[in-house]
Design an enzyme around this catalytic site. Structure first.
Site, PDB file in Angstrom:
ATOM      1  N   ARG A 160       0.817  -1.216   0.000  1.00 36.96           N
ATOM      2  CA  ARG A 160       0.000   0.000   0.000  1.00 36.96           C
ATOM      3  C   ARG A 160       0.852   1.268   0.000  1.00 36.96           C
ATOM      4  O   ARG A 160       0.512   2.274   0.627  1.00 36.96           O
ATOM      5  CB  ARG A 160      -0.961   0.014   1.202  1.00 36.96           C
ATOM      6  CG  ARG A 160      -1.936  -1.135   1.249  1.00 36.96           C
ATOM      7  CD  ARG A 160      -2.882  -1.154   0.060  1.00 36.96           C
ATOM      8  NE  ARG A 160      -3.697  -2.357   0.104  1.00 36.96           N
ATOM      9  CZ  ARG A 160      -3.357  -3.513  -0.464  1.00 36.96           C
ATOM     10  NH1 ARG A 160      -2.218  -3.608  -1.138  1.00 36.96           N
ATOM     11  NH2 ARG A 160      -4.145  -4.568  -0.381  1.00 36.96           N
ATOM     12  N   SER A 239     -11.268  -0.220   2.941  1.00 32.95           N
ATOM     13  CA  SER A 239     -10.480  -0.487   4.154  1.00 32.95           C
ATOM     14  C   SER A 239      -9.933   0.831   4.699  1.00 32.95           C
ATOM     15  O   SER A 239      -9.157   1.509   4.023  1.00 32.95           O
ATOM     16  CB  SER A 239      -9.326  -1.440   3.837  1.00 32.95           C
ATOM     17  OG  SER A 239      -9.826  -2.672   3.362  1.00 32.95           O
ATOM     18  N   GLU A 343      -5.564   4.325   5.932  1.00 35.29           N
ATOM     19  CA  GLU A 343      -5.220   4.115   4.532  1.00 35.29           C
ATOM     20  C   GLU A 343      -5.629   5.293   3.657  1.00 35.29           C
ATOM     21  O   GLU A 343      -4.872   5.704   2.783  1.00 35.29           O
ATOM     22  CB  GLU A 343      -5.857   2.815   4.018  1.00 35.29           C
ATOM     23  CG  GLU A 343      -5.433   2.446   2.608  1.00 35.29           C
ATOM     24  CD  GLU A 343      -5.819   1.025   2.230  1.00 35.29           C
ATOM     25  OE1 GLU A 343      -6.127   0.804   1.050  1.00 35.29           O
ATOM     26  OE2 GLU A 343      -5.824   0.145   3.105  1.00 35.29           O
TER      27      GLU A 343
END
Length: 351
Positions: A160, A239, A343
């Site tokens: 990520r 998420s 995130e």
């Protein structure tokens, strides 16, 4: 270019949250994108780049500067080489690659947002990451004042993360190139255990591309991870927290905390994440810390389908969302000594 002033930004995000921008510019060509960026940089005006808005948390006060919405289009497929304009809708592009019989991104079906955002976050799900297929990223380098082409290694992809996320003020992605695979209509080897179970195959097996895509879409929909305007469980950024990656020493301490809280037989999720590092599950941490599906009583709550998604139930403010996020972070830290990291990109706010 379309230009609006005091323009609402909430409708441009999947959270449907955030105040207005001083100025909103919508660019439909690479040249317009570059011109808008250069203008903002020359004037010293703060710049916010918006694609699909699926990874943004914008403060209630909005953005004092120029918001640049990238609405470019372009799906160019030659053999197994694909070039996408940054403004292309990602999930539509995945569907087209599957229709073309090409493997490599089929398990990334249903992920909201634009193609240009995928290398920034190194988007991944169900055993695939875009870093495995991206060959080049064409971007405007604000520091150099020119358009550059970065190869896969230059993008510095990790979980990520990427060069673009590490230096968010430098690059504006214009186009992304991928190398896909012609496997005679079959998917890439299935890597994710949940996907393999749903498909009724073993990890490493291949299945028809359409079957892989449809199975992933069903799995995502069951977790509220496919956009649906009528379903508030999808009014989210997917998420909200990344899965923590811990050193061996930190994981040992964490494991001890798990046994202390949940009993000697409790075993937390653990996945290799490179030498001396282990990844665990943010969703598991949230659930075991007491924040179950549907947690909350206000307009911002944990999804009723997945503990990793924070949602706007309608009428929420960004501050409502942040209060919930901070409560979850504090609760997980108190329970297990692990600090969750958001995130989505925060604009004008923070945890």
């Amino acid at each position: 270019m379309l230009e609006l002033h005091d323009a609402p930004l909430a409708p441009l995000t999947t959270f449907r949250l955030g105040g207005p921008a001083t100025r909103l510019v919508t660019a439909t060509t690479d040249a317009e994108v570059v011109a808008a960026v250069r203008e903002a940089d020359a004037d010293g005006t703060p710049l916010l780049v918006i694609g699909g808005g699926s990874n943004l948390v914008i403060g209630d006060k909005g953005f004092a500067g120029t918001a640049l919405r990238i609405a470019t289009s372009g799906f160019d497929l030659v053999g197994t080489t694909l070039e996408l304009a940054a403004g292309e809708v990602w999930t539509d592009a995945v569907a087209r690659t599957v229709e073309a019989g090409l493997a490599g991104v089929e398990c990334l079906a249903g992920i909201p947002g634009s193609a240009g955002a995928t290398p920034i976050q190194n988007v991944g799900a169900y055993g695939q990451e875009v870093s495995a297929t991206i060959t080049e990223v064409i971007a405007y380098d604000r520091r150099a004042g020119e358009t550059v082409t970065l190869g896969n290694e230059e993008c510095a992809f990790s979980y990520r993360h990427s060069r673009f996320k590490a230096d968010p003020e430098r690059y504006v992605v214009l186009r992304v190139r991928f190398a896909l695979e012609d496997a005679d209509g079959l998917s890439a080897p299935v890597k994710y255990a949940e996907t393999a179970r749903a498909l009724g195959v073993e990890p490493g097996d291949r299945v028809p591309l359409t079957q892989a895509r449809e199975t992933v879409l069903k799995l995502r929909a069951g977790k509220g991870m496919v956009l649906d305007a009528e379903d508030h469980d999808t009014w989210s950024a997917g998420s909200f927290f990344t899965n923590p990656i811990l050193t061996d020493a930190d994981f040992a301490v964490f494991h001890a905390r798990v046994k202390e809280r949940l009993g000697e037989d409790a075993v937390p999720p653990a996945y290799p994440a490179g030498e001396g590092r282990t990844k665990t599950s943010a969703a598991w941490l949230i659930d075991k810390a007491g924040f179950t599906k549907g947690y909350g009583s206000g307009p911002a709550r944990i999804s009723g389908k997945h503990t990793l998604a924070l949602t706007n139930r309608g009428g929420a403010t960004t501050e409502d969302l942040l209060v919930l996020a901070r409560e979850v972070v504090a609760g997980v830290r108190e329970a297990f000594g692990v600090t969750l990291v958001n995130e989505p990109v925060m604009v004008g706010v923070g945890l």
